[in-house]
Write a protein that holds these residues in place. Structure first.
Motif, PDB file in Angstrom:
ATOM      1  N   THR A 116      -9.001   4.389  12.611  1.00  0.00           N
ATOM      2  CA  THR A 116      -7.720   3.806  12.733  1.00  0.00           C
ATOM      3  C   THR A 116      -7.391   3.342  14.192  1.00  0.00           C
ATOM      4  O   THR A 116      -6.758   2.266  14.503  1.00  0.00           O
ATOM      5  CB  THR A 116      -6.415   4.484  12.023  1.00  0.00           C
ATOM      6  OG1 THR A 116      -6.666   4.776  10.870  1.00  0.00           O
ATOM      7  CG2 THR A 116      -5.220   3.453  11.598  1.00  0.00           C
TER       8      THR A 116
ATOM      9  N   SER B  27      -0.880  -2.180  16.395  1.00  0.00           N
ATOM     10  CA  SER B  27      -2.053  -3.488  16.854  1.00  0.00           C
ATOM     11  C   SER B  27      -0.892  -4.349  17.564  1.00  0.00           C
ATOM     12  O   SER B  27      -1.468  -4.802  18.627  1.00  0.00           O
ATOM     13  CB  SER B  27      -2.314  -4.104  15.461  1.00  0.00           C
ATOM     14  OG  SER B  27      -3.336  -3.281  14.777  1.00  0.00           O
TER      15      SER B  27
ATOM     16  N   ARG C  22      -2.773   3.566   5.894  1.00  0.00           N
ATOM     17  CA  ARG C  22      -1.847   3.517   7.211  1.00  0.00           C
ATOM     18  C   ARG C  22      -1.344   1.944   7.792  1.00  0.00           C
ATOM     19  O   ARG C  22      -1.540   1.638   8.684  1.00  0.00           O
ATOM     20  CB  ARG C  22      -2.392   4.290   8.247  1.00  0.00           C
ATOM     21  CG  ARG C  22      -2.910   5.806   7.625  1.00  0.00           C
ATOM     22  CD  ARG C  22      -1.613   6.449   6.998  1.00  0.00           C
ATOM     23  NE  ARG C  22      -0.303   6.459   8.079  1.00  0.00           N
ATOM     24  CZ  ARG C  22       0.836   6.896   7.592  1.00  0.00           C
ATOM     25  NH1 ARG C  22       1.262   7.151   6.406  1.00  0.00           N
ATOM     26  NH2 ARG C  22       1.884   6.988   8.480  1.00  0.00           N
ATOM     27  N   ARG C  23      -1.429   1.068   6.681  1.00  0.00           N
ATOM     28  CA  ARG C  23      -1.173  -0.408   7.114  1.00  0.00           C
ATOM     29  C   ARG C  23       0.101  -0.370   8.137  1.00  0.00           C
ATOM     30  O   ARG C  23      -0.028  -1.329   9.034  1.00  0.00           O
ATOM     31  CB  ARG C  23      -0.969  -1.328   5.826  1.00  0.00           C
ATOM     32  CG  ARG C  23      -2.267  -1.633   5.338  1.00  0.00           C
ATOM     33  CD  ARG C  23      -2.044  -2.802   4.364  1.00  0.00           C
ATOM     34  NE  ARG C  23      -1.041  -2.425   3.410  1.00  0.00           N
ATOM     35  CZ  ARG C  23      -1.221  -1.813   1.915  1.00  0.00           C
ATOM     36  NH1 ARG C  23      -2.635  -1.886   1.488  1.00  0.00           N
ATOM     37  NH2 ARG C  23      -0.304  -1.698   0.976  1.00  0.00           N
ATOM     38  N   ARG C  24       1.149   0.103   7.946  1.00  0.00           N
ATOM     39  CA  ARG C  24       2.328   0.176   8.722  1.00  0.00           C
ATOM     40  C   ARG C  24       1.818   0.559  10.132  1.00  0.00           C
ATOM     41  O   ARG C  24       2.349  -0.071  10.988  1.00  0.00           O
ATOM     42  CB  ARG C  24       3.413   0.863   8.266  1.00  0.00           C
ATOM     43  CG  ARG C  24       4.710   0.743   8.828  1.00  0.00           C
ATOM     44  CD  ARG C  24       5.894   1.358   8.146  1.00  0.00           C
ATOM     45  NE  ARG C  24       7.020   1.237   8.668  1.00  0.00           N
ATOM     46  CZ  ARG C  24       7.471   2.085   9.584  1.00  0.00           C
ATOM     47  NH1 ARG C  24       6.768   3.242  10.176  1.00  0.00           N
ATOM     48  NH2 ARG C  24       8.948   2.015  10.463  1.00  0.00           N
TER      49      ARG C  24
ATOM     50  N   TRP D 140     -12.302   2.036   4.116  1.00  0.00           N
ATOM     51  CA  TRP D 140     -11.269   1.272   4.220  1.00  0.00           C
ATOM     52  C   TRP D 140      -9.907   1.513   3.528  1.00  0.00           C
ATOM     53  O   TRP D 140      -8.976   1.357   3.808  1.00  0.00           O
ATOM     54  CB  TRP D 140     -11.897  -0.099   3.070  1.00  0.00           C
ATOM     55  CG  TRP D 140     -10.878  -1.112   2.571  1.00  0.00           C
ATOM     56  CD1 TRP D 140     -10.594  -1.490   1.548  1.00  0.00           C
ATOM     57  CD2 TRP D 140     -10.107  -1.936   3.516  1.00  0.00           C
ATOM     58  NE1 TRP D 140      -9.619  -2.450   1.550  1.00  0.00           N
ATOM     59  CE2 TRP D 140      -9.307  -2.841   2.794  1.00  0.00           C
ATOM     60  CE3 TRP D 140      -9.916  -2.108   5.026  1.00  0.00           C
ATOM     61  CZ2 TRP D 140      -8.318  -3.801   3.285  1.00  0.00           C
ATOM     62  CZ3 TRP D 140      -9.166  -3.240   5.520  1.00  0.00           C
ATOM     63  CH2 TRP D 140      -8.518  -3.949   4.774  1.00  0.00           C
ATOM     64  N   ARG D 141     -10.193   2.658   2.529  1.00  0.00           N
ATOM     65  CA  ARG D 141      -8.932   2.917   1.729  1.00  0.00           C
ATOM     66  C   ARG D 141      -8.175   3.916   2.772  1.00  0.00           C
ATOM     67  O   ARG D 141      -6.945   3.946   2.884  1.00  0.00           O
ATOM     68  CB  ARG D 141      -9.336   3.978   0.766  1.00  0.00           C
ATOM     69  CG  ARG D 141      -9.758   3.161  -0.597  1.00  0.00           C
ATOM     70  CD  ARG D 141      -9.673   4.068  -1.820  1.00  0.00           C
ATOM     71  NE  ARG D 141     -10.536   5.252  -1.811  1.00  0.00           N
ATOM     72  CZ  ARG D 141     -11.510   5.416  -2.268  1.00  0.00           C
ATOM     73  NH1 ARG D 141     -12.298   4.428  -2.837  1.00  0.00           N
ATOM     74  NH2 ARG D 141     -12.055   6.646  -1.975  1.00  0.00           N
TER      75      ARG D 141
ATOM     76  N   ARG E  38      -6.352   1.382   5.113  1.00  0.00           N
ATOM     77  CA  ARG E  38      -5.511   0.491   4.389  1.00  0.00           C
ATOM     78  C   ARG E  38      -4.296   1.386   4.040  1.00  0.00           C
ATOM     79  O   ARG E  38      -3.053   0.900   4.026  1.00  0.00           O
ATOM     80  CB  ARG E  38      -6.089   0.075   3.127  1.00  0.00           C
ATOM     81  CG  ARG E  38      -5.305  -1.060   2.202  1.00  0.00           C
ATOM     82  CD  ARG E  38      -5.796  -1.496   1.022  1.00  0.00           C
ATOM     83  NE  ARG E  38      -6.188  -0.393   0.251  1.00  0.00           N
ATOM     84  CZ  ARG E  38      -6.966  -0.672  -0.836  1.00  0.00           C
ATOM     85  NH1 ARG E  38      -7.610  -1.896  -1.094  1.00  0.00           N
ATOM     86  NH2 ARG E  38      -7.478   0.455  -1.498  1.00  0.00           N
TER      87      ARG E  38
ATOM     88  N   LEU F  17      -0.781   0.767  11.488  1.00  0.00           N
ATOM     89  CA  LEU F  17      -1.924  -0.192  11.958  1.00  0.00           C
ATOM     90  C   LEU F  17      -1.421  -1.293  12.563  1.00  0.00           C
ATOM     91  O   LEU F  17      -1.540  -1.679  13.668  1.00  0.00           O
ATOM     92  CB  LEU F  17      -3.105  -0.405  11.152  1.00  0.00           C
ATOM     93  CG  LEU F  17      -4.230  -1.304  11.333  1.00  0.00           C
ATOM     94  CD1 LEU F  17      -4.686  -0.603  12.458  1.00  0.00           C
ATOM     95  CD2 LEU F  17      -4.884  -1.587   9.977  1.00  0.00           C
ATOM     96  N   VAL F  18      -0.321  -2.035  11.825  1.00  0.00           N
ATOM     97  CA  VAL F  18       0.364  -3.296  11.965  1.00  0.00           C
ATOM     98  C   VAL F  18       1.045  -2.815  13.286  1.00  0.00           C
ATOM     99  O   VAL F  18       1.145  -3.569  14.386  1.00  0.00           O
ATOM    100  CB  VAL F  18       1.212  -3.687  11.023  1.00  0.00           C
ATOM    101  CG1 VAL F  18       2.176  -4.996  11.624  1.00  0.00           C
ATOM    102  CG2 VAL F  18       0.395  -4.159   9.944  1.00  0.00           C
TER     103      VAL F  18
END
Length: 566
Positions: A135, A27, A19-21, A13-14, A17, A23-24
């Motif tokens: 990811t 997606s 690489r949220r940018r 999860w870490r 998380r 990932l968004v």
């Protein structure tokens, strides 16, 4: 969920998380791509209804133009989404590798206990890569979910029975796919464990190849590796069978589901409930659904492998420290240290109540009748382990009260099997010399002869672990590196075992001259080195059995003569 799985899942999860940018971004573009893919059958159906069934040529051209624009949009969405996903995967894997290297090299140690170097290398490469790939799998999964949702909405608008069939059937199918991924996850973990073990043993055998040849143990080494490699192959084949079985069953379930969708759509068209264009859209959507559903199979496989690899990485990162770091402040002796070394009742491993006091500037020899005693003593002096009882003191301060960085700047423990690194000979010798002149260290260690023997001298290239040099050359370069560091306290462990007797005598004289007035501990059974010490301590059965000059001990004690002259 097993309690042992929790660290791996938290790490997974870490990694995601972090690489949220990306990932968004990935997606969003993935959703755009799948939405475009789902709209293609709808646009084709509209073109059929308007242009073919209705005979509207401008309408046909309009919808074909819209279709072309959608194709351009979904193409660019795929490109940018894949780029963001790949960037997130590679970056996450890089960060995990960096974290693993930092943990393995941490002064507190402990991460390498019970693990071969090859195992750690496999964990930092293959396992980190698999976790990073999660990811990308999430981005693909989100896009596939969007495609299924858009397809279901369109089918609901075309026909309520078709839409309900997709909405109710898809979750059931995904749940079955999830269940099918469980055996793959278990076997993937076993596969990685066995592969890492095989890599570790291979690296270990290659590192000791010359020794194995020297003692004629090639057959035993090959047999050992063949046995471990066969275990790895068996685990890999089991994981491959599990993945193939999962893919086959998922393909069968997916095909059956899509056949049912096409059958229901065909019956609705035959009854007149939907038109020709809607039938074309329905059948095309049914075929389109193969893509997202197949991607879910790949996504679940990646997640299963990622969870297994994350658990292995977490085991290394969460491994207990061998020692705890001391305060980061200015406690303890100021550097450079005076160099008074004292052991008070030290018990560790085979050592039992060892008391030893080395005065500043003294050169002391330590002879052991059992190599295990020497290994235990070195671990305590280097503070790779703390004594079970007693204490080690530097200038009157317990080393446990010192920050490890301060301690290791003051006390250098140079073991006889220290590796060289890839670079030039000068870079190896001057690694810890902080730019100081290394000429004296080269002469004292006999490395000046090595320099003269090599065509490029100090600029000669040294391969990883120093395998481009002979055993004696490597040992002299490693000794030069230790001497060039000019540590206030230097502990040398058997620094002359790979050289001839004449060179050994010269090296002993060089060490004695260069370290005069500097605290030096020679843990060795070499008579040439021991003759250069002020006094010698004999360790027998983990205890100090005698102390005195080298010549006096040779005359007085048979066990000492056996240890140093046999």
């Amino acid at each position: 969920m097993r309690e042992a799985d929790l660290p791996g899942r938290r790490l997974l999860w870490r990694a995601v998380r972090g690489r949220r940018r990306d990932l968004v971004i990935g997606s969003v573009f993935g959703m755009g791509h799948q939405t475009g893919e789902a709209l293609v059958p709808v646009l084709i159906g509209l073109a059929v209804d308007r242009g073919i069934v209705g005979g509207d040529l401008p309408g046909l051209l309009l919808w074909l133009g819209v279709l072309a624009a959608v194709y351009v949009g979904l193409s660019y969405s795929f490109r940018f989404g894949a780029r963001a996903g790949e960037r997130a995967s590679v970056t996450a894997a890089h960060r995990l590798r960096t974290a693993l290297v930092e943990r393995v090299l941490a002064p507190e140690g402990g991460a390498d206990e019970g693990r071969l170097p090859g195992e750690l290398a496999n964990t930092a490469t293959e396992d980190a890569k698999r976790v990073g790939a999660v990811t990308m799998a999430l981005i693909v999964g989100i896009g596939a979910t969007t495609g299924l949702a858009v397809g279901a909405v369109v089918l609901l608008r075309i026909s309520l029975p078709l839409g309900l069939l997709v909405l109710l059937g898809t979750p059931l199918l995904l749940w079955l796919v999830h269940l099918l991924s469980k055996p793959l996850e278990r076997r993937s973990a076993t596969e990685q464990d066995r592969a890492a073990r095989a890599s570790g043993v291979a690296a270990d055998l290659v590192a000791g190849l010359r020794v194995l040849k020297g003692i004629g143990a090639e057959r035993a080494a090959v047999a050992r590796y063949r046995r471990i490699s066969q275990d790895s192959l068996t685990a890999t084949l089991r994981a491959a069978r599990a993945e193939a079985w999962q893919s086959g069953v998922v393909t069968l379930l997916t095909g059956t589901f899509l056949a049912v969708v096409a059958l229901v759509g065909g019956r609705l068209a035959a009854s007149g409930a939907i038109g020709l264009g809607e039938l074309v859209s329905s059948v095309a959507l049914a075929l389109f659904l193969i893509g997202p559903l197949s991607e879910f199979s790949w996504v679940y496989a990646q997640l299963a492998q990622g969870r297994a690899s994350a658990a292995r990485i977490a085991a290394v990162l969460d491994s207990a420290h061998a020692v705890t770091d001391g305060p980061a402040g200015d406690t303890g002796p100021a550097l450079p240290a005076a160099g008074r070394l004292r052991l008070r009742g030290v018990s560790y491993g085979p050592l039992r109540g060892v008391d030893l006091d080395v005065s500043p500037g003294e050169i002391v020899g330590v002879v052991t009748t059992d190599p295990a005693d020497a290994a235990a003593l070195l671990r305590c002096l280097a503070r790779r382990s703390d004594p079970e009882e007693g204490s080690v003191e530097l200038d009157g301060t317990d080393v446990r009260a010192l920050a490890l960085s301060r301690l290791r700047a003051a006390v250098l423990v140079a073991e006889h099997d220290a590796d060289l690194f890839e670079g030039t000979l000068l870079e190896n010798v001057g690694a810890a010399a902080s730019g100081a002149d290394v000429t004296a260290a080269l002469a004292a260690s006999g490395t000046d002869e090595v320099v003269r023997a090599l065509p490029d001298g100090l600029a000669a290239a040294v391969t990883a672990r120093g395998h481009s040099l002979s055993g004696g050359q490597r040992q002299r370069v490693a000794l030069a590196r230790a001497l060039a560091a000019d540590a206030p306290v230097l502990v040398l462990h058997e620094p002359t075992t790979a050289v001839d007797a004449v060179t050994e005598v010269r090296m002993a004289a060089g060490i004695g001259a260069l370290r005069e007035g500097r605290t030096t501990l020679l843990v060795t059974n070499s008579p040439a080195l021991l003759a250069r010490t002020g006094r010698v301590v004999l360790l027998d059965a983990g205890r100090i059995a005698a102390t005195g000059g080298h010549d006096a001990l040779v005359q007085a004690r048979a066990d000492y003569r056996t240890a140093v002259l046999a």
